[in-house]
Write a protein that holds these residues in place. Structure first.
Motif, short mmCIF file in Angstrom:
data_model
loop_
_atom_site.label_atom_id
_atom_site.label_comp_id
_atom_site.label_asym_id
_atom_site.label_seq_id
_atom_site.Cartn_x
_atom_site.Cartn_y
_atom_site.Cartn_z
N ASN A 1 1.19 -1.46 0.28
CA ASN A 1 -0.12 -0.20 0.17
C ASN A 1 1.56 1.29 -0.09
N PRO A 2 1.33 1.87 -1.00
CA PRO A 2 -0.37 2.31 -2.17
C PRO A 2 0.19 1.42 -3.26
N THR A 3 1.19 1.10 -3.27
CA THR A 3 1.68 0.55 -5.06
C THR A 3 0.74 -0.58 -5.40
N GLY A 4 0.59 -1.10 -4.39
CA GLY A 4 -0.17 -2.89 -5.22
C GLY A 4 1.04 -3.51 -5.68
N ALA A 5 2.36 -3.11 -5.38
CA ALA A 5 3.65 -3.70 -5.75
C ALA A 5 4.02 -5.47 -5.31
N THR A 6 4.78 -6.51 -4.93
CA THR A 6 4.65 -7.23 -4.35
C THR A 6 6.18 -7.87 -4.67
N ALA A 7 6.09 -8.54 -3.33
CA ALA A 7 7.42 -9.00 -3.13
C ALA A 7 7.11 -10.61 -3.32
N THR A 8 9.01 -11.41 -3.71
CA THR A 8 9.16 -13.13 -3.63
C THR A 8 9.48 -13.23 -2.15
N HIS A 9 9.75 -14.76 -2.26
CA HIS A 9 10.74 -14.62 -1.13
C HIS A 9 12.13 -14.83 -1.01
N LYS A 10 12.57 -14.77 -2.13
CA LYS A 10 13.78 -14.15 -2.70
C LYS A 10 13.52 -12.22 -0.77
N HIS A 11 13.35 -11.34 -2.22
CA HIS A 11 13.56 -10.70 -1.65
C HIS A 11 13.46 -10.54 0.35
N MET A 12 12.52 -11.34 0.73
CA MET A 12 12.15 -11.43 2.24
C MET A 12 13.55 -12.06 2.87
N GLU A 13 13.72 -12.81 2.25
CA GLU A 13 15.29 -13.84 2.51
C GLU A 13 16.53 -12.11 2.58
N GLN A 14 16.43 -11.23 1.77
CA GLN A 14 17.48 -10.12 1.71
C GLN A 14 16.81 -9.42 2.81
N ALA A 15 15.90 -9.44 2.72
CA ALA A 15 15.37 -8.71 3.86
C ALA A 15 15.78 -8.69 5.85
N VAL A 16 15.50 -10.28 5.80
CA VAL A 16 16.28 -10.25 7.02
C VAL A 16 17.37 -11.10 7.20
N ASP A 17 18.09 -10.97 6.24
CA ASP A 17 19.99 -10.19 6.11
C ASP A 17 20.00 -9.03 6.40
N PHE A 18 19.65 -8.59 6.46
CA PHE A 18 19.96 -7.15 6.11
C PHE A 18 19.86 -6.62 7.62
N ALA A 19 18.48 -7.67 8.34
CA ALA A 19 18.14 -7.35 9.72
C ALA A 19 18.95 -7.55 10.39
N LYS A 20 19.43 -8.93 10.23
CA LYS A 20 20.22 -9.45 10.60
C LYS A 20 21.80 -9.09 11.42
N GLU A 21 22.15 -8.25 9.84
CA GLU A 21 23.25 -7.49 9.77
C GLU A 21 23.86 -6.67 10.60
N HIS A 22 22.46 -6.03 10.78
CA HIS A 22 22.49 -4.57 11.55
C HIS A 22 21.82 -4.69 12.78
N ASP A 23 21.61 -5.91 13.20
CA ASP A 23 20.72 -6.01 14.30
C ASP A 23 19.46 -5.05 14.30
N LEU A 24 18.63 -5.39 13.47
CA LEU A 24 17.68 -4.52 13.29
C LEU A 24 16.51 -5.60 13.71
N ILE A 25 15.24 -4.70 14.10
CA ILE A 25 14.09 -5.37 13.89
C ILE A 25 13.30 -5.65 12.29
N LEU A 26 13.05 -6.33 11.76
CA LEU A 26 12.26 -6.38 10.85
C LEU A 26 11.08 -6.41 11.14
N CYS A 27 10.23 -5.55 10.37
CA CYS A 27 8.56 -5.13 10.97
C CYS A 27 7.88 -5.05 9.05
N HIS A 28 7.21 -6.53 9.88
CA HIS A 28 6.29 -6.98 8.11
C HIS A 28 5.07 -5.93 8.17
#
Length: 391
Positions: free
Chosen positions: A179-206
Motif C-alpha cells: 500500500n499504496p503501489t500494489g507491488a509484490t515481493a518474492t521469498h527471495k526479497h524476504m530473505e534479503q530483508a532478513v539478512d539486512f536485519a541480522k547484519e545490522h541488529d534490527l527488528i524487521l517489521c513486515h
C-alpha cells in the motif's frame, strides 16, 4: 475547500488527511453533489456468513460482554498459529509468538511507541503507509525514508541505506503486497530483508495486511517463512482486507517473542482487551475455506482489469498489480497529484488519494481503490478518464 485541506494535510506525519477529506466530501454532498469515493481502501463486500453467524451467537451469551485479556483468547491465538501453519508452513507458539491486536494499525503504532527510544532511527519505505511515520515521530524517533522506485518494481534497495543510518536504526518496515503501489515481493526479497536485519541488529517489521488479496496465481510470502526470521522479525497481519472485516478491528502481531512481550506490556497500559464475540468471530474467519477467498479475489481481479482497460483506452498504460486493492497511476506531467485529485473531486465528483499522502515518492501519482461495485466503479472510471482526457 479541498485544495486548502491538501495544503494543510499533505505531509507524511499528518494523520488527519482522510478526516479532513471526509468533511470536504460531506459538505459537497450537502450541496447536492454525487460523490464517488475511490480514496479509502475499505472493502465493500461482507465477511463470510459463518463469521457473522458466530458473532451473533456469541453476542447472545450473557457472559460474553465483559473485559477480555490483553492477549485475547487461547482459541484465537491458536487459530492464528494454525492459519500460519496451513498457509505458510510456519510453526508458531500461540502463547509466545502470537499476539492478537485491535486492528493491525493499532499494533503498528503502539509497537513503535514501545520499541523506539527518542533519537533512534526507523527505516520507512517511501511511498508507504502513513502510520509508520506517525508512529516514529510520536516516539520522538527519526524516520529515514528508503525510496521505493518504479524502475525497481517498488522494492527496497538496502544498499541505499547509509552505514551510519543502519547503525543508528532500531527497526525497519516492509509492506507487501504494498500500500499504496500494489507491488509484490518474492521469498527471495524476504530473505534479503532478513539478512539486512541480522547484519545490522534490527527488528524487521513486515506489514502483511494484504497478504491474502492476490491475483493471477501469485501467493504472497510471509517473512516468517525465511529460516531464522523468528529471531529478528515481527509480522503484522489483519482480517480487515483478507476477510472483509475492516470495521471489526482485529489483527495480529506474530514473530520474535521479545518484541511481542514489549508490545504486550504497552497494550496493557493502553487498552482493555477486545469484545469477546469479535474474538470468537475472528477465530472462525481464520478457518474460512480458501475457496471463499479465491472467489472474492476474482471479483477484485475483474475490477482491477476493468480499471486498467479503461486507462488503456485513453492511452495510459499502468503495470498490472498482483496484490492489494489499489491502482497506482501517474497524473499528467503538467499537474501535481494534489491538483489532479482536487480538480477531479471538484469538477467530476470522484475522490482519489494524492500519492504525496504516502510520502515524497508519491509525487506525480494518485491511488485508486477498487472497493466499489461494478456499476458504480464503471461510472467512476467514465468520469476519471473524461477528466484525464480534458487535461
Amino acid at each position: 475547500m479541498y485544495k486548502l485541506a491538501n495544503q494543510q494535510l499533505n505531509t507524511r506525519a499528518n494523520s488527519q488527511f482522510f478526516a479532513s477529506l471526509n468533511e470536504v466530501i460531506a459538505a459537497l454532498q450537502v450541496a447536492g453533489k454525487n460523490i464517488i469515493r475511490l480514496d479509502v481502501g475499505s472493502p465493500d463486500m461482507p465477511p463470510p456468513k459463518a463469521v457473522i453467524d458466530t458473532l451473533a451467537r456469541s453476542a447472545a451469551v450473557p457472559s460474553h460482554h465483559g473485559y477480555q485479556a490483553h492477549n485475547a483468547t487461547v482459541n484465537l491465538r491458536a487459530a492464528w498459529a494454525d492459519f500460519y501453519l496451513r498457509n505458510y508452513g510456519v510453526e508458531l507458539d500461540p502463547n509466545r509468538e502470537v499476539l492478537p491486536l485491535i486492528g493491525s494499525k493499532e499494533g503498528i503504532f503502539h509497537f513503535m511507541q514501545a520499541a523506539l527510544e527518542p533519537g533512534v532511527t526507523a527505516i520507512i519505505p517511501d511511498p508507504g503507509y502513513v502510520t509508520y511515520t506517525q508512529g516514529a515521530l510520536s516516539a520522538n524517533a527519526k524516520p529515514f525514508y528508503l525510496p521505493l522506485r518504479p524502475e525497481n518494481d517498488y522494492l527496497p534497495d538496502f544498499a541505499e541505506v547509509p552505514a551510519e543510518v543502519a547503525h543508528q536504526a532500531k527497526l525497519f518496515w516492509l509492506n507487501y503486497p504494498n500500500n499504496p503501489t500494489g507491488a509484490t515481493a518474492t521469498h527471495k526479497h524476504m530473505e534479503q530483508a532478513v539478512d539486512f536485519a541480522k547484519e545490522h541488529d534490527l527488528i524487521l517489521c513486515h506489514d502483511a495486511a494484504y497478504s491474502q488479496v492476490t491475483f493471477d496465481g501469485y501467493k504472497a510470502p510471509s517473512v516468517l517463512q525465511v529460516p531464522g526470521a523468528i529471531d529478528c522479525a515481527v509480522e503484522f497481519n489483519s482480517l480487515s482486507k483478507s476477510h472483509n472485516m475492516a470495521g471489526w478491528r482485529t489483527g495480529v502481531a506474530l514473530g520474535q517473542p521479545k518484541a511481542l512481550r514489549t508490545l504486550y506490556a504497552y497494550k496493557t497500559a493502553t487498552d482493555s482487551g477486545h469484545f469477546l464475540p469479535i474474538l470468537d468471530a475472528a477465530a472462525q474467519a481464520l478457518m474460512t475455506d480458501p475457496t471463499w477467498i479465491h472467489e472474492r479475489n476474482e471479483i477484485y481481479r475483474e475490477r482491477r482489469d476493468s480499471v486498467l482497460a479503461a486507462f488503456q483506452g485513453i492511452g495510459v498504460s499502468i503495470p498490472k498489480p498482483q496484490g492489494a486493492i489499489y491502482i497506482w497511476f501517474p497524473v499528467p506531467s503538467k499537474m501535481s497529484a494534489e491538483a489532479f485529485a482536487g480538480s477531479l473531486l471538484e469538477q467530476y465528483q470522484v475522490s482519489l488519494t494524492p500519492g504525496t499522502v504516502f510520502g515524497f515518492g508519491g509525487k506525480g501519482y494518485v491511488r485508486l481503490s477498487i472497493t466499489l461495485q461494478d456499476e458504480r466503479l464503471s461510472e467512476a472510471l467514465q468520469r476519471v478518464t473524461a477528466f484525464y482526457r480534458s487535461i
